[in-house]
Design an enzyme around this catalytic site. Structure first.
Site, PDB file in Angstrom:
ATOM      1  N   ASP A  14       0.881  -1.169   0.000  1.00 47.02           N
ATOM      2  CA  ASP A  14       0.000   0.000   0.000  1.00 47.02           C
ATOM      3  C   ASP A  14       0.917   1.217   0.000  1.00 47.02           C
ATOM      4  O   ASP A  14       1.608   1.478   0.977  1.00 47.02           O
ATOM      5  CB  ASP A  14      -0.880  -0.038   1.258  1.00 47.02           C
ATOM      6  CG  ASP A  14      -1.852   1.124   1.339  1.00 47.02           C
ATOM      7  OD1 ASP A  14      -1.604   2.154   0.675  1.00 47.02           O
ATOM      8  OD2 ASP A  14      -2.842   1.011   2.082  1.00 47.02           O
ATOM      9  N   TYR A 231       0.970  -2.106  15.333  1.00 44.91           N
ATOM     10  CA  TYR A 231       0.096  -2.161  14.172  1.00 44.91           C
ATOM     11  C   TYR A 231       0.265  -0.923  13.308  1.00 44.91           C
ATOM     12  O   TYR A 231       0.170   0.192  13.790  1.00 44.91           O
ATOM     13  CB  TYR A 231      -1.359  -2.247  14.610  1.00 44.91           C
ATOM     14  CG  TYR A 231      -1.845  -3.665  14.745  1.00 44.91           C
ATOM     15  CD1 TYR A 231      -2.066  -4.439  13.621  1.00 44.91           C
ATOM     16  CD2 TYR A 231      -2.097  -4.209  15.986  1.00 44.91           C
ATOM     17  CE1 TYR A 231      -2.517  -5.730  13.734  1.00 44.91           C
ATOM     18  CE2 TYR A 231      -2.552  -5.505  16.115  1.00 44.91           C
ATOM     19  CZ  TYR A 231      -2.758  -6.264  14.988  1.00 44.91           C
ATOM     20  OH  TYR A 231      -3.207  -7.534  15.110  1.00 44.91           O
ATOM     21  N   LYS A 234      -3.232  -3.586   8.539  1.00 45.54           N
ATOM     22  CA  LYS A 234      -3.331  -5.037   8.395  1.00 45.54           C
ATOM     23  C   LYS A 234      -2.524  -5.475   7.182  1.00 45.54           C
ATOM     24  O   LYS A 234      -2.385  -4.749   6.231  1.00 45.54           O
ATOM     25  CB  LYS A 234      -4.798  -5.434   8.199  1.00 45.54           C
ATOM     26  CG  LYS A 234      -5.484  -5.775   9.501  1.00 45.54           C
ATOM     27  CD  LYS A 234      -5.366  -7.254   9.808  1.00 45.54           C
ATOM     28  CE  LYS A 234      -6.063  -7.622  11.102  1.00 45.54           C
ATOM     29  NZ  LYS A 234      -5.359  -7.163  12.301  1.00 45.54           N
TER      30      LYS A 234
HETATM   31  P1  13P Z   1      -5.407  -0.798   4.633  1.00 43.64           P
HETATM   32  O1  13P Z   1      -4.709  -1.739   5.594  1.00 43.64           O
HETATM   33  O2  13P Z   1      -5.926  -1.501   3.437  1.00 43.64           O
HETATM   34  O3  13P Z   1      -4.539   0.388   4.309  1.00 43.64           O
HETATM   35  O4  13P Z   1      -6.709  -0.261   5.369  1.00 43.64           O
HETATM   36  C1  13P Z   1      -6.568   0.430   6.565  1.00 43.64           C
HETATM   37  C2  13P Z   1      -7.851   0.768   7.223  1.00 43.64           C
HETATM   38  O5  13P Z   1      -7.840   1.066   8.393  1.00 43.64           O
HETATM   39  C3  13P Z   1      -9.105   0.770   6.490  1.00 43.64           C
HETATM   40  O6  13P Z   1     -10.213   1.099   7.291  1.00 43.64           O
HETATM   41 MG    MG Z   2      -4.322   1.911   3.058  1.00 41.11          MG
HETATM   42 MG    MG Z   3      -5.012  -2.432   1.863  1.00 38.76          MG
END
Ligand code: 13P
Ligand code: MG
Ligand code: MG
Ligand code: 13P
Length: 383
Positions: A14, A231, A234
């Site tokens: 990302d 964290y 994710k």
């Molecule tokens: P990503 O991990 O896909 O960047 O999403 C983060 C998030 O908190 C979406 O609500």
């Molecule tokens: Mg993101």
């Molecule tokens: Mg993502």
């Protein structure tokens, strides 16, 4: 070339997205493409396909340099860096989110991006399916992988194809201990299920055919929380699965995704939601930043070259699954901040719990003190 081993590497990060964590901006894809075109010209990679699922930029590459090749990882790193520059110029959301280090040091693992790679001698016809999911974690593939390679109610070939009848070996990673264990299916099925039913900790990393140890599947497992020590997002996962001719048929590989099972990682990385299979045109995150979605691209690999892709979930055969996922979405959302919609405290990406506990510390009284109301109860009205 006959006998030569080809490697397929799927590396994702990302690097920033448009309108929140919704989807990758085309200009960042272009910037990454330029780096891969150059790498192809120089003969570093044989072929590539770039796409995105939600806010994750996906580099699918073939080459002859094996897994964990510094040259390949550096190429991916450079592509993500160039894409990040554009993301920063455009003020995209969370630009450079998954690039946790400033300097490349030979291997992209541990630096933020997710990596799934496998090396094999190409069969005369080599179908592979690349799965890419957003708003979830690598353990989201545990249930589908179990079904594909160990459940005869999903994969008829386990029973009726002599080349698969011996079963498969599952490599399971304990992400907290950093250890790997191998379990043999079907004999050790109950042990496997005891582990992989906790997908936040035990992740199916690889699957091998038992008869000859040919690799059948690999999943990315770089868990950002552990990499960064906290964290930071994710670890939206990718997976490569080989199909046909002694492996599960493509239809058997896709079949588990007709059940939109609950996965962790929705909204702020802190909620459970149904995993919805979609075509590339719907690989964008909207409702509560989701629901979590998965794309499946089918390729043939010929002489090390990617042929395709076929956008496998872009099909009415998965409409009913998507409808079920919407119903589950409504159902889960009505739980608001309650578990099991919200993740358990140890897994949440965002939490105020320590602050709330600190604030209330003095007000928590031993239970024996009983309940002593501060305010006198109003007197009973006289009649
Ligand atoms: P990503 O991990 O896909 O960047 O999403 C983060 C998030 O908190 C979406 O609500
Ligand atoms: Mg993101
Ligand atoms: Mg993502
Ligand atoms: P293979 O024997 O080539 O794996 O084909 C099986 C199949 O696709 C049946 O549906």
């Amino acid at each position: 070339m006959a006998g030569e081993k080809v490697t397929i590497s799927v590396i994702k990060a990302d690097i920033g997205s448009i309108a929140g964590h919704h989807k990758v901006h085309p200009d960042t894809i272009l910037a990454a493409s330029r780096v891969l075109v150059e790498a192809k010209k120089r003969g570093v990679i044989k072929s590539f396909y770039i796409t995105h699922v939600g806010d994750d930029l996906q580099l699918i590459m073939t080459h002859f340099k094996g897994v964990d090749s510094p040259e390949i990882h550096e190429t991916a790193w450079k592509a993500f860096q160039e894409a990040t520059k554009v993301a920063k110029d455009l003020g995209l959301y969370a630009a450079g989110q998954d690039l946790l280090s400033d300097a490349f040091s030979g291997n992209i693992r541990g630096m933020g991006p997710g990596v799934a790679e496998m090396e094999f001698v190409e069969r005369p016809s080599e179908p592979v399916v690349v799965f890419m999911a957003d708003k979830t974690e690598p353990g989201a593939f545990n249930m589908p992988l179990y079904r594909i390679f160990a459940d005869p109610f999903n994969t008829a070939g386990l029973v009726i194809d002599p080349r698969m009848h011996d079963g498969f070996i599952f490599q399971v990673l304990d992400v907290y201990e950093g250890k790997i264990v191998e379990l043999s299916m079907p004999e050790e099925m109950y042990d496997l299920l005891a582990l992989i039913g906790t997908p936040s900790r035990y992740i199916i990393k690889r699957v091998f055919r038992k008869s000859d140890r040919e690799i059948g599947a690999v999943v990315s497992s770089e868990r950002l929380s552990l990499i960064a020590g906290r964290y930071v997002g994710k670890d939206d996962p990718v997976m490569i699965v080989r199909a046909q001719s002694g492996f599960p048929a493509v239809g058997e590989v896709l079949e588990p995704f007709s059940f939109p099972h609950l996965v962790a990682g929705w909204m702020r990385g802190s909620h459970h939601g149904p995993l919805m299979p979609v075509g590339l045109k719907d690989a964008k995150m909207t409702r509560f930043d989701g629901p979590p979605r998965v794309v499946a691209l089918g390729f043939q690999i010929k002489n090390g070259e990617l042929i395709g892709p076929a956008d496998l979930f872009d099909d009415p055969a998965f409409d009913e699954t998507r409808r079920t996922a919407q119903v589950i979405t409504d159902y889960m959302r009505r739980h608001g901040p309650f578990m099991p919609h919200r993740l358990g405290p140890e897994e949440m990406e965002y939490t105020t719990l320590p602050d709330v506990l600190e604030k209330l510390k003095q007000r928590f009284k031993p239970v024996e003190m009983g309940y002593k109301p501060h305010v006198k109860a109003p007197e009973e009205p006289h009649d």
